[in-house]
Design an enzyme around this catalytic site. Structure first.
Site, PDB file in Angstrom:
ATOM      1  N   GLU A 119     119.502  32.871 120.026  1.00  0.00           N
ATOM      2  CA  GLU A 119     120.411  32.318 121.036  1.00  0.00           C
ATOM      3  C   GLU A 119     120.642  31.387 121.671  1.00  0.00           C
ATOM      4  O   GLU A 119     119.285  30.687 121.520  1.00  0.00           O
ATOM      5  CB  GLU A 119     119.446  33.496 121.885  1.00  0.00           C
ATOM      6  CG  GLU A 119     119.966  33.423 123.630  1.00  0.00           C
ATOM      7  CD  GLU A 119     119.461  34.849 123.998  1.00  0.00           C
ATOM      8  OE1 GLU A 119     119.374  35.130 125.413  1.00  0.00           O
ATOM      9  OE2 GLU A 119     117.596  34.541 123.936  1.00  0.00           O
ATOM     10  N   SER A 136     111.713  31.233 125.069  1.00  0.00           N
ATOM     11  CA  SER A 136     111.904  32.677 125.386  1.00  0.00           C
ATOM     12  C   SER A 136     112.361  32.953 126.693  1.00  0.00           C
ATOM     13  O   SER A 136     113.107  34.171 126.993  1.00  0.00           O
ATOM     14  CB  SER A 136     111.214  34.046 124.459  1.00  0.00           C
ATOM     15  OG  SER A 136     109.835  33.770 124.771  1.00  0.00           O
ATOM     16  N   HIS A 155     116.660  29.914 120.522  1.00  0.00           N
ATOM     17  CA  HIS A 155     115.717  30.846 120.770  1.00  0.00           C
ATOM     18  C   HIS A 155     116.154  31.811 119.107  1.00  0.00           C
ATOM     19  O   HIS A 155     116.650  32.414 119.145  1.00  0.00           O
ATOM     20  CB  HIS A 155     116.045  32.111 121.683  1.00  0.00           C
ATOM     21  CG  HIS A 155     114.981  32.985 121.563  1.00  0.00           C
ATOM     22  ND1 HIS A 155     115.627  34.133 122.506  1.00  0.00           N
ATOM     23  CD2 HIS A 155     114.257  33.266 121.366  1.00  0.00           C
ATOM     24  CE1 HIS A 155     114.538  35.194 122.743  1.00  0.00           C
ATOM     25  NE2 HIS A 155     113.848  34.490 121.455  1.00  0.00           N
ATOM     26  N   ASN A 189     116.129  38.733 126.359  1.00  0.00           N
ATOM     27  CA  ASN A 189     115.263  39.184 126.626  1.00  0.00           C
ATOM     28  C   ASN A 189     114.909  39.603 128.689  1.00  0.00           C
ATOM     29  O   ASN A 189     113.469  40.484 128.591  1.00  0.00           O
ATOM     30  CB  ASN A 189     113.937  38.352 126.714  1.00  0.00           C
ATOM     31  CG  ASN A 189     113.639  37.740 124.883  1.00  0.00           C
ATOM     32  OD1 ASN A 189     113.034  38.886 124.441  1.00  0.00           O
ATOM     33  ND2 ASN A 189     113.372  36.571 125.042  1.00  0.00           N
TER      34      ASN A 189
END
Length: 295
Positions: A152, A119, A140, A190
């Site tokens: 992702e 991440s 991800h 993130n």
């Protein structure tokens, strides 16, 4: 590039979730972890999840049985030699992930894609430590994997177009929508989410509001389904800290400095839902109780 068997390293919350959606999509899965006990826990988690889906009418019994039949568990990393694509879902630690990818690089066929569920960690750097940088990519998944629609996808500097297209096709086959992020710390999700969570923790740390007040404010004030502290517990406070530390170290901006209270909770072993205590206290069924006051 045909993918029929997917290897997954890590049978924890993320790994077992990835294994579940992959098996439900009709692909063969080899789910690996360091011990048979860890593999068994991951498989039990999948069984509980698909059983709940049957009870709620979202899955037919024969579909449940077919999905479970698609999963093989193994505590021997060498068994991933049979996989067409491998997804690593181990601890968010750069050295651990690189060491694992280097081992997989020697075990897997030269044409096999090595995808990381990281991440925050650089795909370019991890790929460069293998002999197949063109076949290393970020994939991800969001937590909880069966419920969240997004994957992702992150291309490293050397990631090939063929690798990208095969990875995107796999994500779509298991029922996910995809978007592509450039290889910067935290990527997109993130990079935006974790500073918000970290700021919520600072808000608690500085006494601006209590846990329930902060979460209620963000849920009702910004229409978020979960408050940031509740979400941090779901992600895992150790994972939140690891992501913030990567962004702070690599980007060098103090706006990514992890809150001292986050560090203190991780040091205490208060990691969230998975340990039964984070910003909330959880019973064996996962129900949250109001947290005790900070001391």
């Amino acid at each position: 590039m045909k993918v029929e068997t997917v290897g997954i390293v890590g049978a924890g919350q993320m790994g077992s979730g990835i294994a579940q959606v992959t098996a439900q999509a009709g692909l063969k899965v080899i789910m690996n972890d360091v011990s048979r006990e860890a593999c068994a826990r991951g498989l039990d988690n999948i069984r509980r999840n698909v059983e709940r889906m049957v009870q709620r009418g979202r899955l037919k019994p024969e579909e449940r049985d077919r999905a479970l039949g698609n999963i093989k568990v193994s505590a021997n990393l060498e068994d991933l030699a049979d996989a067409d694509l491998v997804i690593e879902a181990v601890v968010e630690n750069e050295d651990a992930k690189i060491a694992l990818l280097q081992r997989l690089d020697k075990i897997c066929r030269p044409d096999v894609i090595l995808a990381s569920n990281t991440s925050s960690i650089s795909i370019t750097k991890m790929g460069a430590k293998t002999s197949r940088a063109d076949k290393v990519i970020g994939m991800h998944f969001m937590n909880p994997v069966p419920a969240m629609k997004l994957v992702e996808i992150i291309r490293g500097l050397a990631t090939s177009e063929e690798t990208f297209q095969a990875t995107k096709a796999l994500a779509e086959k298991v029922g996910k929508s995809t978007m592509t992020a450039n290889d910067f710390p935290g990527f997109i999700v993130n990079r935006v989410l974790l500073p918000m969570i970290n700021e919520a923790i600072y808000t608690l740390y500085e006494g601006v509001g209590g846990v329930i007040d902060i979460d209620t404010a963000m849920k009702l004030g910004t229409n978020q389904p979960m408050g940031p502290l509740e979400l941090a517990d779901l992600i895992g406070l150790d994972t939140c800290l690891a992501i913030m530390e990567v962004m702070h170290r690599v980007l060098g901006d103090d706006k990514y400095r992890p809150c001292p209270l986050l560090k203190k909770y991780v040091d205490a072993g208060y990691l969230g839902r998975k340990t039964g205590r984070g910003f909330y206290v959880y019973d064996e069924s996962g129900n949250a109780a109001p947290p005790p006051p900070l001391r």
